[in-house]
Design an enzyme around this catalytic site. Structure first.
Site, PDB file in Angstrom:
ATOM      1  N   TYR A  36       0.818  -1.219   0.000  1.00  0.00           N
ATOM      2  CA  TYR A  36       0.000   0.000   0.000  1.00  0.00           C
ATOM      3  C   TYR A  36       0.848   1.264   0.000  1.00  0.00           C
ATOM      4  O   TYR A  36       0.321   2.367  -0.171  1.00  0.00           O
ATOM      5  CB  TYR A  36      -0.962   0.016   1.203  1.00  0.00           C
ATOM      6  CG  TYR A  36      -2.056  -0.999   1.033  1.00  0.00           C
ATOM      7  CD1 TYR A  36      -1.768  -2.347   1.116  1.00  0.00           C
ATOM      8  CD2 TYR A  36      -3.361  -0.627   0.753  1.00  0.00           C
ATOM      9  CE1 TYR A  36      -2.735  -3.300   0.922  1.00  0.00           C
ATOM     10  CE2 TYR A  36      -4.339  -1.578   0.563  1.00  0.00           C
ATOM     11  CZ  TYR A  36      -4.026  -2.912   0.648  1.00  0.00           C
ATOM     12  OH  TYR A  36      -4.987  -3.863   0.461  1.00  0.00           O
ATOM     13  N   ASP A  43      -6.635  -6.217   4.756  1.00  0.00           N
ATOM     14  CA  ASP A  43      -7.672  -5.699   3.851  1.00  0.00           C
ATOM     15  C   ASP A  43      -8.595  -6.840   3.437  1.00  0.00           C
ATOM     16  O   ASP A  43      -9.834  -6.756   3.552  1.00  0.00           O
ATOM     17  CB  ASP A  43      -6.974  -5.068   2.631  1.00  0.00           C
ATOM     18  CG  ASP A  43      -7.925  -4.223   1.789  1.00  0.00           C
ATOM     19  OD1 ASP A  43      -9.125  -4.193   2.085  1.00  0.00           O
ATOM     20  OD2 ASP A  43      -7.454  -3.596   0.816  1.00  0.00           O
TER      21      ASP A  43
HETATM   22  O1  LIG Z   1      -8.834   2.918  -0.720  1.00  0.00           O
HETATM   23  C1  LIG Z   1      -9.426   2.095  -1.380  1.00  0.00           C
HETATM   24  O2  LIG Z   1      -9.950   2.368  -2.455  1.00  0.00           O
HETATM   25  C2  LIG Z   1      -9.591   0.696  -0.891  1.00  0.00           C
HETATM   26  C3  LIG Z   1      -9.157   0.537   0.525  1.00  0.00           C
HETATM   27  C4  LIG Z   1      -9.687  -0.681   1.126  1.00  0.00           C
HETATM   28  O3  LIG Z   1     -10.155  -1.603   0.493  1.00  0.00           O
HETATM   29  C5  LIG Z   1      -9.678  -0.789   2.575  1.00  0.00           C
HETATM   30  O4  LIG Z   1      -9.091   0.028   3.257  1.00  0.00           O
HETATM   31  O5  LIG Z   1     -10.269  -1.745   3.092  1.00  0.00           O
HETATM   32 MG   LIG Z   2     -10.830  -3.237   1.766  1.00  0.00          MG
END
Ligand SMILES: O=C(O)CCC(=O)C(=O)O
Ligand SMILES: [Mg+2]
Ligand SMILES: NC(=O)C1=CN([C@@H]2O[C@H](COP(=O)(O)OP(=O)(O)OC[C@H]3O[C@@H](n4cnc5c(N)ncnc54)[C@H](OP(=O)(O)O)[C@@H]3O)[C@@H](O)[C@H]2O)C=CC1
Length: 473
Positions: free
Chosen positions: A160, A362
């Site tokens: 990320y 996630d």
């Molecule tokens: O920032 C996004 O578009 C996705 C982030 C995401 O899936 C999350 O933080 O669970």
């Molecule tokens: Mg997510």
């Protein structure tokens, strides 16, 4: 100080001391409405939170909301491509605690995630996503009430960080060349491996400091839980990614056994101690044989290592942890990531806090939310040492936007987490009670209504909020 927004004229700011918020009775809290279904969810959430606070504190406490902008709404106000204006960052930094709806991130090209950017800018390193069951919620699982876990997801690094190069880009190709011709051949363990010349490249940094501060918070949280939930599971794919995910596991254990030695026991330590408790005369070698079922097939060197591990554990913690004392400590164990996805389904009650790196967390938080009723029931918090932003696990669900249809439960429950974080437990309890009663009465939005047997007529998003309020009592 601000270009296009004006803070409320009443209220004061939340400050931080030693990583904990100091909350006045009338805090100013910035909120981001969010893209897509944010337009439906936010008003419903604000209604529930304000009513709960008013009822719990009879005017003695009140939130002064400060509308700030991000995503599409920000572009409308600040101009094209102004997705995350400086005003918004200034306000969140100034007021410390904020809440937001979901924000859109395009796949492939386009802007990088605003959600991730906020977490990185404010160093909100712990993404805390509790998944617990509310009685009456329809679920695809037979015993969803058995799942009561909190995903503790590292929130600032891993892939990320967004350091990646497109396939065919000049720097990407240069990097592949350096790796293929120089760095990989210079690393004997990589043998003759080569990166395909037409690959895109991404970097996955996992740091010791980043891993340990996450696990530290997870253990501190475990200390606040009831005894039977005092467990932290380190989730990783360390068998494949040894120096990133495997290191996360090792650093997690290191932190638990160095910083929290008196409060923690690891799973392997507990086996060693209990073997001796069952048989005080057991030799270190027999003890080693019992903790490692494949012991007899191991090399002499590996066997010696395990015997040494047994001796070290018994010498160092028998007095403090032996004779069953370990049963009152926080259990720290680890599970391989793919395995934990099946374990939360097949043996949900064996888990409590799941400490993960960014990507695994996630995935896992969506999967765990699905078990307890879906993404409409998945709240979350992004916590740092001087700032916190509360937001749901789900995204913008664009196909439902503007229909007053979507389940606001996750953002409302994120608001509950915010109230608890602020120490406003009475208001938080009212909301949890109201939401629990609404669901128990089958007063639910479409996502839950369609799963109920027999199906019920769904409430609108705004009606669900009203139902929660009616059940405050
Ligand atoms: O920032 C996004 O578009 C996705 C982030 C995401 O899936 C999350 O933080 O669970
Ligand atoms: Mg997510
Ligand atoms: N923190 C954030 O702001 C996040 C933002 N995103 C972004 O959101 C956008 C859309 O992502 P997408 O992959 O569609 O995932 P979403 O989480 O937005 O939605 C996927 C599906 O989950 C269900 N769902 C989501 N939210 C709710 C809710 N509140 N109540 C009931 N059901 C819900 C819906 O299923 P169904 O239609 O079957 O009812 C929906 O179609 C992307 O741009 C993504 O990057 C994604 C995750 C987090």
């Amino acid at each position: 100080m601000y270009d296009k927004i004006i803070p409320p004229t009443t209220g004061t700011k939340i400050t931080f001391k030693n990583g904990e918020p100091i909350v006045p009775d009338n805090p100013i809290i910035p909120f981001i409405r969010g893209d897509g279904t944010g337009i439906d969810i936010w008003p419903a959430t604000q209604n529930v939170l304000d009513t709960a606070v008013a009822k719990a504190y009879k005017g003695q406490r009140q939130i002064s909301w400060f509308k700030v902008y991000a995503g599409d709404e920000a572009c409308d106000l600040y101009g094209t491509y102004q997705y995350l204006p400086q005003d918004t960052l200034t306000a969140i930094k100034e007021y410390g605690v904020a809440i937001k709806g979901p924000l859109t991130t395009p796949v492939g090209g386009g802007i990088r995630s605003l959600n991730v950017a906020l977490r990185q800018i404010f160093d909100l390193y712990a993404c805390v996503r509790p998944c617990r069951y509310y009685a009456g919620t329809p679920s695809p699982h037979k015993n969803p009430e058995k799942l009561d876990v909190i995903v503790y997801r590292e929130n600032t690094e891993d892939i990320y960080l967004g350091i990646e190069w497109k396939q065919g880009s000049e720097i990407g190709d240069r990097l592949i060349k350096i790796l293929n011709e120089d760095l990989i051949p210079a690393t004997p363990e990589h043998g003759k491996k080569q990166i395909p010349l037409d690959a895109g490249i991404g970097i996955k940094p996992i740091s010791k400091s980043g891993s340990q501060r996450l696990v530290r918070r997870a253990i501190k949280h475990a200390l606040q839980l009831p005894k039977h939930k005092q467990q932290v599971t380190l989730v990783h794919k360390g068998n494949i990614m040894k120096y990133t995910e495997g290191a996360f596991r090792d650093w997690g254990y290191e932190l638990a056994t160095m910083e929290f030695r008196q409060q923690c026991v690891t799973e392997r330590e507990s086996w060693i101690l209990s073997n001796k408790e069952k048989n005080p005369e057991i030799s270190p070698e027999d003890n080693a044989r019992q903790i490692d079922p494949g012991y007899d097939a191991l090399t002499q060197q590996k066997k010696a290592q395990i015997v040494k591990e047994v001796e070290t554990v018994l010498n160092s913690i028998w007095d403090s942890h032996g004779n069953g004392q370990w049963k009152d400590k926080i259990m720290v164990n680890d599970r391989i990531a793919d395995s934990i996805f099946q374990q939360i389904q097949t043996r949900p009650d064996e888990y409590s806090i799941l400490a993960t790196m960014n990507l695994n967390g996630d995935y896992l938080s969506d999967a765990a939310a699905a078990i307890v009723g879906g993404l409409g029931m998945g709240p979350g918090a992004n916590i740092g040492d001087a700032c916190a932003i509360f937001e749901a696990t789900h995204g913008t669900a664009p196909k439902h936007a503007g229909l007053d249809k979507i389940n606001p439960g996750s953002v409302i429950l994120s608001g509950v987490m915010m109230l608890e974080y602020m120490g406003w437990q009475e208001a938080a309890d009212l909301v949890k009670h109201g939401l629990g009663q609404a669901i128990a009465n089958s007063q639910v939005t479409y996502d839950l209504a369609r799963l109920l047997e027999p199906p019920v007529e769904p409430l609108k998003c705004s009606e669900f909020a009203e139902a929660i309020i009616q059940h405050f009592g």
